[in-house]
Every structure is written in C-alpha cells, then in structure tokens.
Design an enzyme around this catalytic site. Structure first.
Site, PDB file in Angstrom:
ATOM      1  N   ASP A   1      -4.082   5.348   6.650  1.00  0.00           N
ATOM      2  CA  ASP A   1      -4.549   6.570   7.295  1.00  0.00           C
ATOM      3  C   ASP A   1      -5.530   6.163   8.397  1.00  0.00           C
ATOM      4  O   ASP A   1      -5.122   5.781   9.488  1.00  0.00           O
ATOM      5  CB  ASP A   1      -5.175   7.421   6.180  1.00  0.00           C
TER       6      ASP A   1
ATOM      7  N   PHE B   1      -1.608  15.852   4.809  1.00  0.00           N
ATOM      8  CA  PHE B   1      -2.006  15.244   3.541  1.00  0.00           C
ATOM      9  C   PHE B   1      -0.821  15.293   2.582  1.00  0.00           C
ATOM     10  O   PHE B   1      -0.323  16.361   2.249  1.00  0.00           O
ATOM     11  CB  PHE B   1      -3.219  15.949   2.936  1.00  0.00           C
TER      12      PHE B   1
ATOM     13  N   GLU C   1       0.831  -1.205   0.000  1.00  0.00           N
ATOM     14  CA  GLU C   1       0.000   0.000   0.000  1.00  0.00           C
ATOM     15  C   GLU C   1       0.866   1.255   0.000  1.00  0.00           C
ATOM     16  O   GLU C   1       2.024   1.217   0.412  1.00  0.00           O
ATOM     17  CB  GLU C   1      -0.854   0.016   1.285  1.00  0.00           C
ATOM     18  N   ASP C   2       0.290   2.345  -0.437  1.00  0.00           N
ATOM     19  CA  ASP C   2       1.012   3.612  -0.380  1.00  0.00           C
ATOM     20  C   ASP C   2       0.971   4.203   1.033  1.00  0.00           C
ATOM     21  O   ASP C   2       1.995   4.594   1.577  1.00  0.00           O
ATOM     22  CB  ASP C   2       0.451   4.619  -1.400  1.00  0.00           C
TER      23      ASP C   2
ATOM     24  N   ARG D   1       0.846  12.081  -8.610  1.00  0.00           N
ATOM     25  CA  ARG D   1       1.285  10.718  -8.291  1.00  0.00           C
ATOM     26  C   ARG D   1       2.728  10.473  -8.722  1.00  0.00           C
ATOM     27  O   ARG D   1       3.441   9.683  -8.133  1.00  0.00           O
ATOM     28  CB  ARG D   1       0.395   9.689  -9.007  1.00  0.00           C
TER      29      ARG D   1
HETATM   30  P1  IMP Z   1      -7.629   4.794   4.928  1.00  0.00           P
HETATM   31  O1  IMP Z   1      -8.713   3.864   4.531  1.00  0.00           O
HETATM   32  O2  IMP Z   1      -8.142   6.004   5.661  1.00  0.00           O
HETATM   33  O3  IMP Z   1      -6.499   4.124   5.680  1.00  0.00           O
HETATM   34  O4  IMP Z   1      -7.036   5.428   3.605  1.00  0.00           O
HETATM   35  C1  IMP Z   1      -6.279   4.714   2.770  1.00  0.00           C
HETATM   36  C2  IMP Z   1      -6.165   5.359   1.399  1.00  0.00           C
HETATM   37  O5  IMP Z   1      -6.508   6.746   1.380  1.00  0.00           O
HETATM   38  C3  IMP Z   1      -4.724   5.320   0.971  1.00  0.00           C
HETATM   39  O6  IMP Z   1      -4.407   4.097   0.378  1.00  0.00           O
HETATM   40  C4  IMP Z   1      -4.636   6.501   0.031  1.00  0.00           C
HETATM   41  O7  IMP Z   1      -5.022   6.095  -1.263  1.00  0.00           O
HETATM   42  C5  IMP Z   1      -5.620   7.499   0.593  1.00  0.00           C
HETATM   43  N1  IMP Z   1      -4.905   8.502   1.449  1.00  0.00           N
HETATM   44  C6  IMP Z   1      -4.885   8.574   2.796  1.00  0.00           C
HETATM   45  N2  IMP Z   1      -4.125   9.589   3.231  1.00  0.00           N
HETATM   46  C7  IMP Z   1      -3.625  10.177   2.117  1.00  0.00           C
HETATM   47  C8  IMP Z   1      -2.725  11.284   1.917  1.00  0.00           C
HETATM   48  O8  IMP Z   1      -2.200  11.942   2.838  1.00  0.00           O
HETATM   49  N3  IMP Z   1      -2.450  11.570   0.623  1.00  0.00           N
HETATM   50  C9  IMP Z   1      -2.968  10.868  -0.430  1.00  0.00           C
HETATM   51  N4  IMP Z   1      -3.778   9.835  -0.285  1.00  0.00           N
HETATM   52  C10 IMP Z   1      -4.123   9.482   0.988  1.00  0.00           C
HETATM   53 MG    MG Z   2      -3.763   3.397  -1.383  1.00  0.00          MG
END
Ligand code: IMP
Ligand code: MG
Length: 176
Positions: free
Chosen positions: A103, A152, A99-100, A165
């Site tokens: 959050d 962010f 994963e990238d 990206r």
């Molecule tokens: P989560 O479900 O809240 O953990 O979010 C996961 C996904 O939200 C990540 O895989 C990203 O694609 C996107 N995301 C969360 N935080 C960021 C950020 O700071 N920048 C860009 N994408 C984010």
């Molecule tokens: Mg992602």
C-alpha cells in the site's frame, strides 16, 4: 451500519494468476533453492497457495515474520514494529518475501532494508496485490499478482478488523 461485500477479484482469477506467478518464479529460480518469507498474518494464504505452484524440482523452505504497521484502522499508522522475528538466518539464501498487499510501501521498505542486512544471496519481493497510487516509499516489487485501485480490500489473507481473511476471493467492504 451493516457491511456489504462485493467481489473485486474472483477465486478463479486468483488461482490462475497464482499459477502464472508460480511458473515465472520456477523459471527464474531454476537450479536454486527458494527461502520464502511470509509476512504474517496477511501473506499466509498467498504464500501457501504460491508455494504449491513452484516446480517440485526446486527446493522450497519457509519462514514467518510478523510486523505491524496497522492497528484496527484502515489507514497506515506509519509505525513498523517487529512482533515476531524469523526463526532462521538468511545468509547465503535466495530469499523471496511474500506479501498480501503493498500500500504505502512503508512496511516493506523497512523490512527489506532490515533483511538485506542479514546478507541473503538474493532478496526479492512477491505480492498478491499492489496499490501503486498509494505509494509513499520506493519499493521494488519483483512479482505482482494484480495492481488495484485505491480501495480497502479483504479476503485471501487480508482483514478488516481481523475478520474476512478466509474469504476465497478479494472483496471490498461497503458500509450500507
Ligand atoms: P503498507 O506499509 O502501507 O504498504 O501496508 C502494508 C500492510 O497493510 C499490508 O501488508 C496489509 O497487511 C495492510 N493493508 C494495506 N492495504 C490493505 C487493504 O486494502 N486491506 C487490508 N489490509 C491492507
Ligand atoms: Mg501484509
């Protein structure tokens, strides 16, 4: 309003860390094969970079999945939907999700639960970035590139309204 980007983690720091994680994963998976799953689109830059740093005596296969929990907003919608499923089954495979960023953890909480049901031999999670202070769901991360504060970020696969990206570093967008 104009957007200004400041560098949070440089290209060199990322490359060094990717090598370190690649070495660690290579150690942990000696004698096995790794089936890497990329969560599109954000994970694609990290997965390709990381896969090249796995010891060449370990066979690596790749598959891709796309889920959405975010629209064009910078906040989680809380809705996780499969946009594209995997091409291959997981049963008996040593699966590594790449994963990238994690959050709230909502996306991975849902995804890991779903993939566990497909009976892989093992299921681990590797993320380039982690924002632990934002966590809403308990997700066990096996390999983390960098823990960051609640900002962010963009670059290395991560977008702001689908842009940025392709930045080779991790940056923060500021409205100026
Ligand atoms: P989560 O479900 O809240 O953990 O979010 C996961 C996904 O939200 C990540 O895989 C990203 O694609 C996107 N995301 C969360 N935080 C960021 C950020 O700071 N920048 C860009 N994408 C984010
Ligand atoms: Mg992602």
């Amino acid at each position: 309003m104009a957007e200004k980007i400041s560098v949070m983690i440089s290209e060199e720091e990322i490359e060094n860390r990717v090598r370190e994680i690649g070495a660690q994963i290579s150690k942990d998976y000696q004698g096995k094969e790794i089936h890497m799953i990329c969560v599109l689109k954000g994970g694609v830059y990290f997965m390709t970079a990381l896969s090249k740093r796995i010891d060449q005596d370990i066979p690596v296969t790749l598959d891709f999945m796309s889920v959405s929990s975010y629209g064009d907003e910078t906040k989680s919608s809380g809705v996780v939907k499969i946009v594209k499923d995997l091409d291959q089954p997981l049963d008996g495979k040593d699966v590594l999700i790449v994963e990238d960023i994690i959050d709230s953890g909502r996306t991975l909480y849902y995804l890991m639960d779903l993939l566990r049901g497909r009976k892989p031999a093992s299921l681990r999670l590797c993320t380039l970035l982690d924002k632990p202070s934002r966590r809403e769901r308990d997700v066990k991360v096996d390999y983390t590139g960098f823990e960051i504060e609640d900002k962010f970020v963009i670059g290395c696969g991560m977008d702001y309204q689908q842009r940025y990206r392709n930045l080779p570093y991790i940056g923060v967008v500021e409205q100026v």
